[in-house]
Scaffold this active site. Structure first.
Site, PDB file in Angstrom:
ATOM      1  N   CYS A   8     -56.214   7.156  13.791  1.00  0.00           N
ATOM      2  CA  CYS A   8     -57.280   7.852  13.102  1.00  0.00           C
ATOM      3  C   CYS A   8     -58.547   7.683  13.937  1.00  0.00           C
ATOM      4  CB  CYS A   8     -57.483   7.251  11.734  1.00  0.00           C
ATOM      5  SG  CYS A   8     -55.938   7.147  10.815  1.00  0.00           S
ATOM      6  N   ARG A  55     -58.085  13.807  17.275  1.00  0.00           N
ATOM      7  CA  ARG A  55     -57.136  12.698  17.127  1.00  0.00           C
ATOM      8  C   ARG A  55     -56.378  12.733  15.809  1.00  0.00           C
ATOM      9  NH1 ARG A  55     -58.327   7.515  19.629  1.00  0.00           N
ATOM     10  NH2 ARG A  55     -57.395   6.715  17.731  1.00  0.00           N
ATOM     11  N   TRP A  77     -55.255  10.555  10.488  1.00  0.00           N
ATOM     12  CA  TRP A  77     -53.937  11.039  10.919  1.00  0.00           C
ATOM     13  C   TRP A  77     -52.975  10.142  10.167  1.00  0.00           C
ATOM     14  CZ3 TRP A  77     -51.278  14.557  13.734  1.00  0.00           C
ATOM     15  CH2 TRP A  77     -50.020  14.208  14.215  1.00  0.00           C
ATOM     16  N   ASN A  94     -58.383   1.926  11.353  1.00  0.00           N
ATOM     17  CA  ASN A  94     -57.490   2.612  12.284  1.00  0.00           C
ATOM     18  C   ASN A  94     -56.463   1.578  12.726  1.00  0.00           C
ATOM     19  OD1 ASN A  94     -56.396   4.299  14.181  1.00  0.00           O
ATOM     20  ND2 ASN A  94     -58.050   4.030  15.666  1.00  0.00           N
ATOM     21  N   GLY A  95     -55.183   1.890  12.626  1.00  0.00           N
ATOM     22  CA  GLY A  95     -54.161   0.925  13.046  1.00  0.00           C
ATOM     23  C   GLY A  95     -53.081   0.788  11.980  1.00  0.00           C
ATOM     24  N   GLU A  98     -34.203  15.320  30.356  1.00  0.00           N
ATOM     25  CA  GLU A  98     -35.626  15.257  30.003  1.00  0.00           C
ATOM     26  C   GLU A  98     -36.511  15.355  31.249  1.00  0.00           C
ATOM     27  OE1 GLU A  98     -37.250  15.686  27.471  1.00  0.00           O
ATOM     28  OE2 GLU A  98     -39.168  14.681  27.689  1.00  0.00           O
ATOM     29  N   LYS A 124     -39.216  18.309  31.756  1.00  0.00           N
ATOM     30  CA  LYS A 124     -40.655  18.067  31.989  1.00  0.00           C
ATOM     31  C   LYS A 124     -41.112  18.833  33.225  1.00  0.00           C
ATOM     32  CE  LYS A 124     -41.639  16.871  28.944  1.00  0.00           C
ATOM     33  NZ  LYS A 124     -41.067  16.451  27.718  1.00  0.00           N
ATOM     34  N   GLU A 152     -41.096  22.771  32.687  1.00  0.00           N
ATOM     35  CA  GLU A 152     -42.038  23.359  31.733  1.00  0.00           C
ATOM     36  C   GLU A 152     -43.499  23.264  32.183  1.00  0.00           C
ATOM     37  OE1 GLU A 152     -42.238  21.595  27.790  1.00  0.00           O
ATOM     38  OE2 GLU A 152     -41.790  19.625  28.600  1.00  0.00           O
ATOM     39  N   HIS A 204     -17.492  19.188  39.592  1.00  0.00           N
ATOM     40  CA  HIS A 204     -16.961  20.347  38.873  1.00  0.00           C
ATOM     41  C   HIS A 204     -17.843  21.576  39.047  1.00  0.00           C
ATOM     42  CE1 HIS A 204     -14.010  17.665  37.154  1.00  0.00           C
ATOM     43  NE2 HIS A 204     -15.007  16.807  36.972  1.00  0.00           N
ATOM     44  N   LYS A 246     -47.176  24.349  21.237  1.00  0.00           N
ATOM     45  CA  LYS A 246     -46.898  22.959  20.857  1.00  0.00           C
ATOM     46  C   LYS A 246     -45.903  22.912  19.709  1.00  0.00           C
ATOM     47  CE  LYS A 246     -47.306  18.549  21.054  1.00  0.00           C
ATOM     48  NZ  LYS A 246     -46.434  17.953  22.087  1.00  0.00           N
TER      49      LYS A 246
END
Ligand code: F6R
Length: 606
Positions: free
Chosen positions: A2, A27, A76, A100-101, A480, A484, A487, A503, A601
Site C-alpha cells: 500500500c 502502487r 492494495w 503497509n506490510g 518462461e 519474456k 514479448e 525429435h 496487462k
C-alpha cells in the site's frame, strides 16, 4: 504494497496528504482514506475506489480550519477485500493508524485482544496493530507504539497519530520502506519518495527497525535496539517519474528486483516454520484428503507457474495433476467431478479465458481454488476458495514478480496437501520451510550480477532467434525465458524440453544460434550436459545457466551462475537471469519494455 503518507507542519495537512496519495496511487488503488486531527478531534474519511472517490467523500465532510496533522493511505488489499471497513486509517480509541506490510502473528494477537474485550470492525492485520497500540496507550503515543511493536512479527511501515497529542506524528518500519521528508517547519512521512517530492527533496531514509517521533520541535529516532540515533539527510535528485520507479528505468526492472521481497511477503503470510505448518484459509482447501485429482488452469506466465507446480505437487501429494492452458481447457470439454480440485492461477484475476474455465469447472461440480494477486478480482471472487500471492501491484506488462509468488504458493500447497494427507511429517515440512526462507537472500545474490547479464545483452541484442532448453522443473523456466524475450524484445524465441531436441528442434542448430541451456545441479544435470554437447558440436553458442563453480561453466560459451540450492527450488533462481537477459536485450533494442506492442496487462477478452 500500500502507500502511506503522514504530515505535521504549518500547511493544511489535507492538501498535502491528497497530493502525496495521488503520487502513490500507482502502487495500489482499491480504497483510500485520511485521518486528521483538528481541535483535539479525529476526523476519519475513507472510501472504496481511487483517490478521486476519497476527494468526493471529503467534499461533504472536510473539517473546518487549518489542520496541521494527518495521515493517509491508499490500499492494495492483502488481508480482507476492498471495502470501507478494511480501508485505512484504522481507528482505536483516540488513535488512528495507517500500515503497509504484512503482520504474520496478527490472528494470535487478535484472539488475545478479543479476550480482553476488544472488538474488531475489519478483517485486516492493520486494525490489530491499531488496537494493540491503543491497549498500551496511556497518553504517550511514541511509548505505546514502541511497546506494541515488541509483539509484532512480520513486515510493517506505520504512521500513527492520536487526537490527544495533536503535535505528534509517530512512524516505524521493519522490512517495509518508510522515508521522512524535511521541509521548512514541516515534516512528511511516506512509504515511497514520490509522495513527498512535490514538497521537499531533503529526506532521511529510516533504517530497518527504526521508530521516529516527529513534533514541531524536530525529529527523534530510536533504532531496533531502542538506542537514540541520527540518520543522514539526503538530497533526492530524481524526477517524480524516476521516483515512481524507485530510480529504475522501467517498472519491469523494478519489479524484477522486488522479487526477493515479494517472495518473502508471500511466505510470511502463510507459514510457521517452527511448527512445520502452512496456513491457508480453510475455504481454500476444503477437505484435502478428498481430492483424487488436481487440475491447474492458467494462461501465459501463470501457466508456466502451473507447469512448475505440477512437478512439485504430483509426487508429494500422490494424485494425478493435469495442467491446461485456459483457452484449450474451455475448448476440450474436460471431464471433472466432485473429487477434483481445480486450481486457477492468474495475476490479474481478470483473464477472460481463465475466468471462463473456472465457470466451466464449477459447473461440472469441481471444487475450485484461485491463486490470484489482485484481491477482489473476478476469479478470486468466483472460486470456492482463494490463496492470494503477495507480489504487490505488477505494472510492467511482462509478468515477473507475480510468477515467483505463484510458484511459491504452489510449492506451499504441495507441502500442505502432502502433510494433510499424511505423506509428509511436520519435521520435513519444517525443514523445507526453513530452506524456502533462505531463498530471498540467494535471489539477491543472482540479481546482484545484473552487470554481467547486461554485458551479455550487448552481445546478443541483434540476434534474430533464440532457443531455450530445460528439463524437469526447468523446462517451464525455458518456456518462461523464451516468452519474456519474445514479448518485450520481439526476438523469436522457442522454449523446449531438452529431451525433445532429437525429435526435431536440433535441425535448427547452426553456427552462432544462441541456445540458453538451464542446467543447475539436479537429477537431470547429466542429460542436460549431453544436450549442451549436442548443441556445441553443431556450432551453436551455448549460454549456460548453472550452479556456481560447476564445470559446466568451462564447457559453455557464456555462463550465468546461481548459488547452490535444493534441486527442487532451482526455478526460483534460474528464472532471474532469464528475466534480466530479456529485459536488457529489449532495453538495448529501444523497445517499450513496460508496454510492449500488441499486449495488455490484463486480457479480458477470450
Ligand atoms: C507474460 C504475461 C502474460 C500473462 C497472461 C495471464 O509476461 O504477463 O502471459 O501471464 O496474460 O495473465 P494473468 O496471470 O493475469 O491471468
Amino acid at each position: 504494497m500500500c502507500g502511506i503518507v503522514g504530515y505535521l507542519g504549518e500547511e493544511k495537512a489535507l492538501g498535502v496528504l491528497l497530493e502525496g496519495l495521488k503520487r502513490l496511487e500507482y502502487r495500489g488503488y482499491d480504497s483510500a482514506g485520511v485521518a486528521l486531527v483538528s481541535g483535539e478531534r479525529l476526523h476519519v474519511v475513507k472510501s472504496v475506489g481511487k483517490i478521486r472517490e476519497l476527494e468526493r467523500a471529503l467534499r461533504d465532510v472536510e473539517p473546518e480550519g487549518t489542520i496541521h496533522l494527518g495521515i493517509g493511505h491508499t490500499r492494495w488489499a492483502t488481508h480482507g477485500r476492498p471495502s470501507e471497513a478494511n480501508a485505512h486509517p484504522h481507528v482505536a480509541g483516540p488513535i488512528a493508524l495507517v500500515h503497509n506490510g504484512i503482520i504474520e502473528n496478527y490472528l494470535e494477537i487478535k484472539r488475545e485482544l478479543e479476550e480482553e474485550g476488544y472488538t474488531f470492525l475489519s478483517d485486516t492485520d492493520s486494525e490489530v496493530v491499531a488496537r494493540l497500540i491503543f491497549h498500551h496507550y496511556g497518553g504517550d503515543l511514541f511509548e505505546a507504539v514502541r511497546e506494541a511493536l515488541k509483539r509484532l512479527k512480520g513486515a510493517y511501515a506505520l504512521a500513527v497519530i492520536s487526537e490527544e497529542e495533536p503535535n505528534c506524528l509517530v512512524g516505524a518500519r521493519k522490512d517495509s520502506p518508510l522515508v521522512l521528508g524535511l521541509g521548512e517547519g514541516e515534516f512528511f512521512l511516506a512509504s515511497d519518495i514520490p509522495a513527498i517530492l512535490p514538497f521537499t527533496r531533503r529526506v532521511l531514509l529510516l533504517n530497518n527497525g527504526d521508530k521516529v517521533l516527529i513534533t514541531p520541535q524536530g525529529v527523534s529516532i530510536v533504532d531496533e535496539a531502542g538506542v537514540a540515533v541520527e540518520r543522514p539527510v539526503q538530497r533526492i535528485m530524481w524526477s517524480i517519474a524516476q521516483a515512481e520507479k524507485a530510480g529504475y528505468k522501467h517498472f519491469m526492472q523494478k519489479e524484477i528486483f522486488e522479487q526477493p521481497r515479494a517472495l518473502a511477503d508471500t511466505l510470511r503470510s502463510y507459514i510457521s516454520p517452527e511448527k512445520g505448518e502452512v496456513y491457508f484459509p480453510q475455504a481454500a482447501l476444503d477437505d484435502a484428503s478428498r481430492w483424487r485429482r488436481v487440475t491447474m488452469v492458467a494462461c501465459g506466465t501463470s501457466w508456466h507457474a502451473a507447469l512448475v507446480g505440477r512437478v512439485w505437487l504430483e509426487p508429494l501429494v500422490g494424485v494425478p495433476v493435469e495442467v491446461d492452458i485456459a483457452s484449450e481447457f474451455r475448448a476440450r470439454d474436460p471431464a471433472l467431478d466432485g473429487d477434483s480440485l481445480a486450481i486457477f492461477i492468474s495475476q490479474s484475476g481478470e483473464t477472460a479465458d481463465t475466468l471462463a474455465a473456472l465457470r466451466l469447472a464449477r459447473g461440472k461440480g469441481a471444487r475450485t481454488l484461485a491463486v490470484c494477486n489482485v484481491v477482489g478480482s473476478s476469479i478470486s471472487r468466483e472460486a470456492h476458495g482463494v490463496i492470494y500471492t503477495h507480489a504487490g501491484p505488477e505494472i510492467g506488462v511482462a509478468s515477473t514478480k507475480a510468477f515467483v509468488t505463484q510458484m511459491v504458493v504452489l510449492y506451499l500447497l504441495a507441502l500442505r496437501l502432502a502433510s494433510d494427507r499424511g505423506r509428509m511429517e511436520k519435521e520435513e515440512v519444517s525443514r523445507r520451510l526453513g530452506v524456502l526462507l533462505s531463498l530471498p537472500g540467494k535471489m539477491e545474490e543472482v540479481l546482484a550480477r545484473e552487470g554481467e547479464i547486461e554485458g551479455l545483452a550487448r552481445e546478443y541484442f541483434q540476434v534474430k532467434d533464440f532457443l531455450y532448453l530445460g528439463r524437469w522443473l526447468n523446462y517451464p523456466i525455458a518456456l518462461e525465458g523464451a516468452l519474456k524475450l519474445k514479448e518485450i524484445s520481439y526476438i523469436h524465441a522457442e522454449g523446449y524440453p531438452a529431451g525433445e531436441m532429437k525429435h526435431g528442434p536440433i535441425a535448427l542448430i547452426e553456427e552462432g544460434l544462441p541456445v540458453v541451456a538451464i542446467a543447475p545441479r539436479d537429477r537431470v544435470y547429466d542429460k542436460m550436459v549431453a544436450n549442451v554437447e549436442e548443441v556445441k558440436s553443431r556450432d551453436g553458442e551455448v549460454i549456460g545457466v548453472g550452479t556456481q563453480g560447476d564445470p559446466l561453466g568451462q564447457r559453455v560459451d557464456r555462463f550465468l551462475s546461481i548459488p547452490p540450492v535444493d534441486e527442487e527450488l532451482t526455478p526460483f533462481l534460474t528464472v532471474l537471469p532469464l528475466q534480466l537477459l530479456a529485459y536488457f536485450i529489449a532495453d538495448r533494442k529501444g523497445c517499450d519494455v513496460d508496454q510492449p506492442r500488441n499486449l495488455a496487462k490484463s486480457v479480458t477478452v477470450g
